[in-house]
Scaffold this motif. Structure first.
Motif, PDB file in Angstrom:
ATOM      1  N   VAL A 109      11.763  -1.369  -5.013  1.00  0.00           N
ATOM      2  CA  VAL A 109      10.709  -1.313  -4.002  1.00  0.00           C
ATOM      3  C   VAL A 109      11.389  -1.345  -2.637  1.00  0.00           C
ATOM      4  CG1 VAL A 109       8.633  -2.405  -3.067  1.00  0.00           C
ATOM      5  CG2 VAL A 109       9.129  -2.573  -5.523  1.00  0.00           C
ATOM      6  N   MET A 110      11.022  -0.409  -1.765  1.00  0.00           N
ATOM      7  CA  MET A 110      11.602  -0.349  -0.424  1.00  0.00           C
ATOM      8  C   MET A 110      10.491  -0.550   0.607  1.00  0.00           C
ATOM      9  SD  MET A 110      14.345   2.792  -0.846  1.00  0.00           S
ATOM     10  CE  MET A 110      15.448   2.178   0.442  1.00  0.00           C
ATOM     11  N   ILE A 111      10.681  -1.533   1.478  1.00  0.00           N
ATOM     12  CA  ILE A 111       9.691  -1.855   2.505  1.00  0.00           C
ATOM     13  C   ILE A 111      10.402  -1.931   3.846  1.00  0.00           C
ATOM     14  CG2 ILE A 111       7.990  -3.549   3.299  1.00  0.00           C
ATOM     15  CD1 ILE A 111       7.678  -4.430   0.409  1.00  0.00           C
ATOM     16  N   ASP A 112       9.865  -1.240   4.841  1.00  0.00           N
ATOM     17  CA  ASP A 112      10.478  -1.341   6.163  1.00  0.00           C
ATOM     18  C   ASP A 112       9.595  -2.167   7.092  1.00  0.00           C
ATOM     19  OD1 ASP A 112       8.465   0.343   7.093  1.00  0.00           O
ATOM     20  OD2 ASP A 112       9.815   1.913   7.796  1.00  0.00           O
ATOM     21  N   SER A 113      10.130  -2.456   8.268  1.00  0.00           N
ATOM     22  CA  SER A 113       9.458  -3.364   9.199  1.00  0.00           C
ATOM     23  C   SER A 113       8.130  -2.806   9.687  1.00  0.00           C
ATOM     24  CB  SER A 113      10.371  -3.652  10.392  1.00  0.00           C
ATOM     25  OG  SER A 113      10.716  -2.448  11.067  1.00  0.00           O
ATOM     26  N   GLN A 114       7.993  -1.491   9.735  1.00  0.00           N
ATOM     27  CA  GLN A 114       6.727  -0.904  10.173  1.00  0.00           C
ATOM     28  C   GLN A 114       5.616  -1.163   9.158  1.00  0.00           C
ATOM     29  OE1 GLN A 114       7.185   3.047  12.474  1.00  0.00           O
ATOM     30  NE2 GLN A 114       8.824   3.108  10.958  1.00  0.00           N
ATOM     31  N   MET A 115       5.948  -1.086   7.879  1.00  0.00           N
ATOM     32  CA  MET A 115       4.949  -1.323   6.843  1.00  0.00           C
ATOM     33  C   MET A 115       4.424  -2.753   6.897  1.00  0.00           C
ATOM     34  SD  MET A 115       7.018   0.618   3.794  1.00  0.00           S
ATOM     35  CE  MET A 115       5.975   0.018   2.466  1.00  0.00           C
TER      36      MET A 115
ATOM     37  N   ASN B 205       0.817  -4.501  13.690  1.00  0.00           N
ATOM     38  CA  ASN B 205       0.693  -3.660  14.877  1.00  0.00           C
ATOM     39  C   ASN B 205       1.260  -2.261  14.653  1.00  0.00           C
ATOM     40  OD1 ASN B 205      -0.381  -5.800  16.527  1.00  0.00           O
ATOM     41  ND2 ASN B 205       1.675  -6.669  16.543  1.00  0.00           N
ATOM     42  N   SER B 206       1.660  -1.964  13.419  1.00  0.00           N
ATOM     43  CA  SER B 206       2.242  -0.663  13.120  1.00  0.00           C
ATOM     44  C   SER B 206       1.578  -0.070  11.881  1.00  0.00           C
ATOM     45  CB  SER B 206       3.761  -0.792  12.946  1.00  0.00           C
ATOM     46  OG  SER B 206       4.371   0.470  12.809  1.00  0.00           O
ATOM     47  N   LYS B 207       2.307   0.042  10.758  1.00  0.00           N
ATOM     48  CA  LYS B 207       1.790   0.767   9.593  1.00  0.00           C
ATOM     49  C   LYS B 207       1.086  -0.092   8.554  1.00  0.00           C
ATOM     50  CE  LYS B 207       5.016   4.684   9.597  1.00  0.00           C
ATOM     51  NZ  LYS B 207       6.001   5.443   8.790  1.00  0.00           N
ATOM     52  N   PHE B 208       0.985  -1.401   8.775  1.00  0.00           N
ATOM     53  CA  PHE B 208       0.359  -2.229   7.740  1.00  0.00           C
ATOM     54  C   PHE B 208      -1.060  -1.767   7.428  1.00  0.00           C
ATOM     55  CE2 PHE B 208      -2.164  -5.710   6.118  1.00  0.00           C
ATOM     56  CZ  PHE B 208      -1.347  -6.258   5.148  1.00  0.00           C
ATOM     57  N   SER B 209      -1.752  -1.272   8.436  1.00  0.00           N
ATOM     58  CA  SER B 209      -3.146  -0.863   8.231  1.00  0.00           C
ATOM     59  C   SER B 209      -3.271   0.401   7.385  1.00  0.00           C
ATOM     60  CB  SER B 209      -3.831  -0.636   9.582  1.00  0.00           C
ATOM     61  OG  SER B 209      -3.185   0.410  10.297  1.00  0.00           O
ATOM     62  N   ALA B 210      -2.202   1.208   7.305  1.00  0.00           N
ATOM     63  CA  ALA B 210      -2.300   2.499   6.615  1.00  0.00           C
ATOM     64  C   ALA B 210      -2.726   2.367   5.151  1.00  0.00           C
ATOM     65  CB  ALA B 210      -0.981   3.255   6.730  1.00  0.00           C
ATOM     66  N   PRO B 211      -2.129   1.475   4.350  1.00  0.00           N
ATOM     67  CA  PRO B 211      -2.568   1.371   2.953  1.00  0.00           C
ATOM     68  C   PRO B 211      -4.032   0.959   2.798  1.00  0.00           C
ATOM     69  CG  PRO B 211      -0.410   0.364   3.227  1.00  0.00           C
ATOM     70  CD  PRO B 211      -0.928   0.662   4.599  1.00  0.00           C
ATOM     71  N   THR B 212      -4.587   0.240   3.783  1.00  0.00           N
ATOM     72  CA  THR B 212      -5.985  -0.178   3.659  1.00  0.00           C
ATOM     73  C   THR B 212      -6.931   1.017   3.691  1.00  0.00           C
ATOM     74  OG1 THR B 212      -6.341  -0.507   6.051  1.00  0.00           O
ATOM     75  CG2 THR B 212      -5.435  -2.361   4.804  1.00  0.00           C
ATOM     76  N   VAL B 213      -6.482   2.130   4.257  1.00  0.00           N
ATOM     77  CA  VAL B 213      -7.307   3.344   4.295  1.00  0.00           C
ATOM     78  C   VAL B 213      -7.422   3.953   2.902  1.00  0.00           C
ATOM     79  CG1 VAL B 213      -7.508   5.661   5.284  1.00  0.00           C
ATOM     80  CG2 VAL B 213      -6.639   3.776   6.687  1.00  0.00           C
TER      81      VAL B 213
ATOM     82  N   TYR C 139      -0.653  -1.212  -4.832  1.00  0.00           N
ATOM     83  CA  TYR C 139       0.502  -2.074  -5.102  1.00  0.00           C
ATOM     84  C   TYR C 139       0.869  -2.902  -3.874  1.00  0.00           C
ATOM     85  CZ  TYR C 139       5.258  -3.622  -5.919  1.00  0.00           C
ATOM     86  OH  TYR C 139       6.382  -4.408  -6.025  1.00  0.00           O
ATOM     87  N   LEU C 140       1.021  -2.262  -2.744  1.00  0.00           N
ATOM     88  CA  LEU C 140       1.485  -2.952  -1.539  1.00  0.00           C
ATOM     89  C   LEU C 140       0.512  -4.037  -1.091  1.00  0.00           C
ATOM     90  CD1 LEU C 140       2.780   0.177   0.393  1.00  0.00           C
ATOM     91  CD2 LEU C 140       4.189  -1.592  -0.690  1.00  0.00           C
ATOM     92  N   LEU C 141      -0.774  -3.829  -1.332  1.00  0.00           N
ATOM     93  CA  LEU C 141      -1.792  -4.794  -0.916  1.00  0.00           C
ATOM     94  C   LEU C 141      -2.221  -5.723  -2.050  1.00  0.00           C
ATOM     95  CD1 LEU C 141      -4.045  -2.405   1.204  1.00  0.00           C
ATOM     96  CD2 LEU C 141      -2.349  -4.038   2.055  1.00  0.00           C
ATOM     97  N   ALA C 142      -1.604  -5.593  -3.217  1.00  0.00           N
ATOM     98  CA  ALA C 142      -2.005  -6.396  -4.375  1.00  0.00           C
ATOM     99  C   ALA C 142      -1.976  -7.882  -4.037  1.00  0.00           C
ATOM    100  CB  ALA C 142      -1.083  -6.109  -5.556  1.00  0.00           C
ATOM    101  N   PRO C 143      -3.038  -8.630  -4.373  1.00  0.00           N
ATOM    102  CA  PRO C 143      -3.120 -10.046  -4.014  1.00  0.00           C
ATOM    103  C   PRO C 143      -2.395 -10.977  -4.977  1.00  0.00           C
ATOM    104  CG  PRO C 143      -5.148  -9.371  -5.070  1.00  0.00           C
ATOM    105  CD  PRO C 143      -4.301  -8.137  -4.957  1.00  0.00           C
ATOM    106  N   ASN C 144      -1.891 -10.447  -6.089  1.00  0.00           N
ATOM    107  CA  ASN C 144      -1.160 -11.277  -7.048  1.00  0.00           C
ATOM    108  C   ASN C 144      -0.291 -10.374  -7.912  1.00  0.00           C
ATOM    109  OD1 ASN C 144      -2.877 -10.333  -9.327  1.00  0.00           O
ATOM    110  ND2 ASN C 144      -4.459 -11.546  -8.279  1.00  0.00           N
ATOM    111  N   ALA C 145       0.574 -11.002  -8.712  1.00  0.00           N
ATOM    112  CA  ALA C 145       1.539 -10.245  -9.513  1.00  0.00           C
ATOM    113  C   ALA C 145       0.854  -9.369 -10.553  1.00  0.00           C
ATOM    114  CB  ALA C 145       2.515 -11.205 -10.189  1.00  0.00           C
ATOM    115  N   THR C 146      -0.255  -9.848 -11.117  1.00  0.00           N
ATOM    116  CA  THR C 146      -0.969  -9.067 -12.126  1.00  0.00           C
ATOM    117  C   THR C 146      -1.526  -7.783 -11.526  1.00  0.00           C
ATOM    118  OG1 THR C 146      -1.563 -11.071 -13.357  1.00  0.00           O
ATOM    119  CG2 THR C 146      -2.873  -9.096 -13.778  1.00  0.00           C
TER     120      THR C 146
END
Length: 438
Positions: A131-137, A141-149, A105-112
């Motif tokens: 949906v709750m998103i914080d600055s680290q996500m 340089n912080s948590k953005f990479s985590a969902p890619t795993v 969901y967080l990395l989805a490239p479009n609404a579909t």
């Protein structure tokens, strides 16, 4: 609308941040008090669920939630906080239940793709309301990479573009963003609040250079040449990039290379009072590396936590536009907690008859009629004016306004808002006709 230098400096001077869970507390307390209890969404007379209660597990493992139940989407790190402090049901938790669906969901490239990820977790009959998103996500340089795993279809490298700067005898990396980063659901929400985002006329010059590797070989890298340039218009910036193959439009801060389309069903409903110091520091570092202005890097103030609501949206049925013209609808929105403002913008193309349609998530009136007492959200982020619609063709400007009620946004009233654009008459100054700007 960019945050002011004062907001930038506020983050810099805040040297004693509380623990992360305390930073989330304000948003979770708001959710507890200003959103319907699980089980009572759109039906305040229904029996509320206890998110920390004990329920019998069905033989098939799929608990049948009541109709008024809903999920809160975030990264799995925050699931227990949402349960205990917010008293709401998270889609993912630190047991990593729902982690893959959350990443998708967080990395989805479009609404579909985003909706498919929600259905993957909740089922087509279930629903996610917040949906709750914080600055680290949102921070590379912080948590953005985590969902890619947890997402097998992408890698972190697809979202980040590294160029280098010559610093003495060394080449130092500068982390830029790719268009895929800007089009991810997480960034469309956190950075743009669901609004369309057009490129800014910010350009960075680079050139390919062959450099030695530690292993004794050679490799090709991109090296930035000088400072980022800000042009007077997007057309000028695009022309410069066309003439200079090493030049790059956007990719710096919140500036995409291409337009990011608006989200039709998500609206910001709560933002933390204070900006994230760590997020601002990462942008300050990028500012030093590129010499870009602070105002050209950030589109909106990076509050620690931003909460969004998924809504049916209101329909605007428009007419009176020149055939094939692009209509822009914009509404100014204010965050009372910190006094910041932003604009939500969406585009539509008129058909051969001059008709167009928009689905918008932000209401402009009727807020006091809805809240937890009748099964809805008491939003703390509110528009302070009507939608302004405009388009231009052959030197003529066509405009209109639209008032959207909260009942229409949340689906209680399915009536469309009808808008007919009218041509603005030129102003007469000194015997000359001057077209109004709209």
């Amino acid at each position: 609308m960019f945050p002011t230098v004062a907001a930038w400096e506020t983050g810099a001077s805040d040297s004693n941040r509380p623990g992360a869970v305390e930073i989330w507390d304000g948003s979770l307390e708001w959710m507890n008090e200003e959103t319907p209890a699980p089980g009572t969404l759109e039906d305040p007379d229904a029996e509320a669920m206890d998110p920390t209660g004990t329920y019998e597990r069905p033989d098939n493992g799929n608990y049948d939630h009541p109709e008024g139940a809903y999920g809160v989407q975030s990264w799995w790190d925050y699931g227990h906080w949402i349960t205990v402090h917010g008293e709401r049901i998270p889609n993912a938790n630190p047991f990593q239940q729902g982690a893959t669906a959350a990443a998708n969901y967080l990395l989805a490239p479009n609404a579909t793709a985003a909706q498919t990820a929600l259905d993957e977790k909740m089922g087509e009959d279930g629903q996610t309301r917040y949906v709750m998103i914080d600055s680290q996500m949102a921070n590379p340089n912080s948590k953005f990479s985590a969902p890619t795993v947890f997402n097998d279809d992408v890698s972190f490298d697809e979202y980040i573009d590294v160029v280098y700067q010559q610093r003495g005898e060394q080449l130092q990396p500068v982390r830029l963003r790719t268009q895929q980063y800007y089009e991810s659901q997480m960034i469309r929400l956190y950075a743009y609040h669901g609004s369309a985002a057009d490129p800014a006329p910010v350009v960075l010059d680079t050139q390919q250079r062959t450099v030695p590797t530690r292993g004794g070989g050679q490799t090709q890298v991109r090296v930035s040449e000088g400072e980022a340039q800000t042009f007077g218009s997007l057309a000028e910036a695009e022309a410069y990039v066309e003439e200079n193959p090493g030049a790059q439009l956007g990719g710096i801060g919140d500036n995409p290379t291409e337009r990011v389309e608006a989200l039709e069903h998500y609206r910001l409903v709560k933002a933390s009072d204070a900006p994230s110091r760590n997020y601002l520091n990462s942008y300050r570092r990028l500012q030093r590396q590129t010499n870009a202005s602070a105002g050209s890097l950030l589109r909106n103030t990076p509050s620690w936590v931003k909460t969004f609501e998924k809504v049916p949206g209101a329909t605007i049925d428009g007419s009176g536009a020149p055939a094939g013209s692009e209509v822009r609808a914009t509404v100014p929105v204010e965050i009372p907690a910190n006094g910041n403002r932003f604009a939500y913008t969406q585009y539509a193309t008129a058909d051969a008859n001059g008709n167009f349609e928009l689905t918008v998530p932000y209401s402009t009136t009727g807020y006091d009629e809805f809240g937890p007492d009748n099964g809805y959200t008491n939003v703390s982020v509110r528009a302070n004016s009507e939608y302004r619609l405009r388009t231009a063709s052959d030197g003529a400007l066509y405009t209109g306004t639209a008032s959207v009620d909260e009942a229409q946004v949340v689906g209680v009233d399915d009536a469309a808002v009808d808008v007919e654009l009218s041509e603005e008459q030129p102003l007469q100054l000194g015997g000359q006709s001057i077209q109004a700007s709209g």
